[in-house]
Design a protein around this motif. Sequence first.
Motif, PDB file in Angstrom:
ATOM      1  N   ASN A 294       0.617  -1.267   0.167  1.00  0.00           N
ATOM      2  CA  ASN A 294      -0.108  -0.162  -0.094  1.00  0.00           C
ATOM      3  C   ASN A 294       0.833   1.278  -0.114  1.00  0.00           C
ATOM      4  O   ASN A 294       1.756   1.658   1.240  1.00  0.00           O
ATOM      5  CB  ASN A 294      -0.934  -0.064   0.901  1.00  0.00           C
ATOM      6  CG  ASN A 294      -2.269   1.156   1.379  1.00  0.00           C
ATOM      7  OD1 ASN A 294      -1.729   2.013   0.629  1.00  0.00           O
ATOM      8  ND2 ASN A 294      -3.131   0.710   1.516  1.00  0.00           N
ATOM      9  N   SER A 296       0.564   4.400  -0.194  1.00  0.00           N
ATOM     10  CA  SER A 296      -0.382   5.211   0.444  1.00  0.00           C
ATOM     11  C   SER A 296       0.681   5.139   2.276  1.00  0.00           C
ATOM     12  O   SER A 296      -0.173   6.344   2.891  1.00  0.00           O
ATOM     13  CB  SER A 296      -0.991   5.924   0.166  1.00  0.00           C
ATOM     14  OG  SER A 296      -2.192   4.618   0.683  1.00  0.00           O
ATOM     15  N   VAL A 297       0.330   3.641   2.635  1.00  0.00           N
ATOM     16  CA  VAL A 297       1.003   4.025   3.972  1.00  0.00           C
ATOM     17  C   VAL A 297       2.633   4.105   4.410  1.00  0.00           C
ATOM     18  O   VAL A 297       3.321   3.447   3.335  1.00  0.00           O
ATOM     19  CB  VAL A 297       0.380   2.520   4.022  1.00  0.00           C
ATOM     20  CG1 VAL A 297       1.496   2.560   6.253  1.00  0.00           C
ATOM     21  CG2 VAL A 297      -0.909   2.590   4.705  1.00  0.00           C
TER      22      VAL A 297
HETATM   23  C1  LIG Z   1      -3.857   2.388   1.860  1.00  0.00           C
HETATM   24  O1  LIG Z   1      -4.041   2.437   2.953  1.00  0.00           O
HETATM   25  C2  LIG Z   1      -5.050   3.972   2.889  1.00  0.00           C
HETATM   26  C3  LIG Z   1      -4.629   4.167   4.233  1.00  0.00           C
HETATM   27  O2  LIG Z   1      -4.331   3.512   4.973  1.00  0.00           O
HETATM   28  C4  LIG Z   1      -6.691   2.895   3.280  1.00  0.00           C
HETATM   29  O3  LIG Z   1      -7.001   4.233   3.052  1.00  0.00           O
HETATM   30  C5  LIG Z   1      -6.582   2.686   1.448  1.00  0.00           C
HETATM   31  O4  LIG Z   1      -7.443   1.648   1.963  1.00  0.00           O
HETATM   32  C6  LIG Z   1      -5.450   1.184   1.924  1.00  0.00           C
HETATM   33  N1  LIG Z   1      -5.335   0.572   0.791  1.00  0.00           N
HETATM   34  C7  LIG Z   1      -5.593  -0.619   0.416  1.00  0.00           C
HETATM   35  C8  LIG Z   1      -5.382  -1.474  -1.199  1.00  0.00           C
HETATM   36  O5  LIG Z   1      -4.972  -1.167   1.385  1.00  0.00           O
END
Ligand SMILES: *[C@@H]1O[C@H](CO)[C@@H](O)[C@H](O)[C@H]1NC(C)=O
Length: 354
Positions: A294, A296-297
């Motif tokens: 992920n 964005s983490v």
């Molecule tokens: C990735 O992390 C973000 C922020 O925590 C979250 O909103 C999102 O659902 C995650 N995406 C996946 C594919 O897990």
Amino acid sequence: MLFSLLLVAAGASASSSFDTLVTFGDSYTDNGRLGYYINNGGKAPPPGQLQTESTTTASGGLNWAQYAARAVNASLVDYAVSGATCSNKLVSRYFAAIKAPFPSVLDDEIPSFEADVNFKSVFPKPRTADGTVYALWIGTNDLGYGGFLSDSQAPGTTISDYVECVWAVLDAIYKNGGRRFVLLNTAPLELAPLYAPAAANGGGGTLDSQFWANKTAYNVTEYAFKIKEYTTSVNKIFAYGVPFQVVIKSRWPGAMVDVFDVHSLIMDIVASPKTYLDAPYNVTGYWHHCLATNSSVCVDQTALGPRSGFLWYDELHPSDKTDSVIASNFVDVVAGKSKYGTRYTSSGWDSLGA
Ligand SMILES: *[C@@H]1O[C@H](CO)[C@@H](O)[C@H](O)[C@H]1NC(C)=O
Ligand SMILES: *[C@@H]1O[C@H](CO)[C@@H](O)[C@H](O)[C@H]1NC(C)=O
Ligand SMILES: *[C@@H]1O[C@H](CO)[C@@H](O)[C@H](O)[C@H]1NC(C)=O
Ligand SMILES: *[C@@H]1O[C@H](CO)[C@@H](O)[C@H](O)[C@H]1NC(C)=O
Ligand SMILES: *[C@@H]1O[C@H](CO)[C@@H](O)[C@H](O)[C@H]1NC(C)=O
């Protein structure tokens, strides 16, 4: 006698400065263009309009082109798109956020430039032969995972085709009045944490990564060798190919091409970090760590010193500090006074009044 020799030398050189910098490439150079595509249904900005410039690029801050343009107060006209390859006919990578392949240099960036050339809104200063510099830095995605490294190129296409694509980009810019080019060669990608073997195998590289989800399924030692083979071969082809195209073939009469050996510059940063980075210097790891699963983490490595101590911002991208170093050397290359620059001029350059 001496006087007239000096005059000839001056006539054959270019002015050291430039007032417009036009850039083509990938995420190393993109200042917000892919973002425009993502936010506008996969479409490029319409003719006469540039993307809104971002100050948080893939370097974590400004990128090299932004630093370079600011250093000389030039207008920056950026067509580079993150994820781009030279041509999608050679390496095409699907990007879900725009439901299409990443826009490429020859197929998307060049047509966008051609559509803009007569707009003052994009080019506030006249595009003079001498004062407008066109820079191309492309290859990271072509040669890397998703491209030649993973044998993902279109069947039957080769690295020579990629090099021909690079010449074709210059052809197109030349046709539209470009006379002053800088070709940046490819970075030592085998040292980027994305391609370096992991610590267990004697490197500073990642395990699985946001940019290579199953890296650990591969023998990365071999893949690091392969990408070193590809990048160094390409750089050798550029080193021999540019004088061949410019001087022997006169492919771009009246033009000047500087090859910027950014590969050697990055190797020099690795060899002597304290000359270029802030303490405590880190040239193997990277600042911005994101989950492989992920992107964005993410966690920044604040405990390891300032971002400006890192050569790499993330596993693939030079940091903004590195980019500021690249920028100052780029300005010197254009001025014809950098050991990283090699200049070739085609007959006719001096008659342009340059
Ligand atoms: C990735 O992390 C973000 C922020 O925590 C979250 O909103 C999102 O659902 C995650 N995406 C996946 C594919 O897990
Ligand atoms: C920078 O360029 C702009 C636009 O051409 C001009 O208005 C400005 O005076 C320049 N600034 C400097 C410091 O040269
Ligand atoms: C890695 O993942 C890609 C994409 O899913 C797949 O095509 C490839 O076969 C995988 N490689 C290995 C060695 O498992
Ligand atoms: C990975 O490749 C290297 C270089 O070819 C080789 O020395 C090594 O034995 C390989 N490792 C494995 C686990 O196959
Ligand atoms: C460099 O940064 C990495 C994090 O990416 C870290 O694991 C490593 O210990 C750092 N190296 C030094 C010499 O601080």
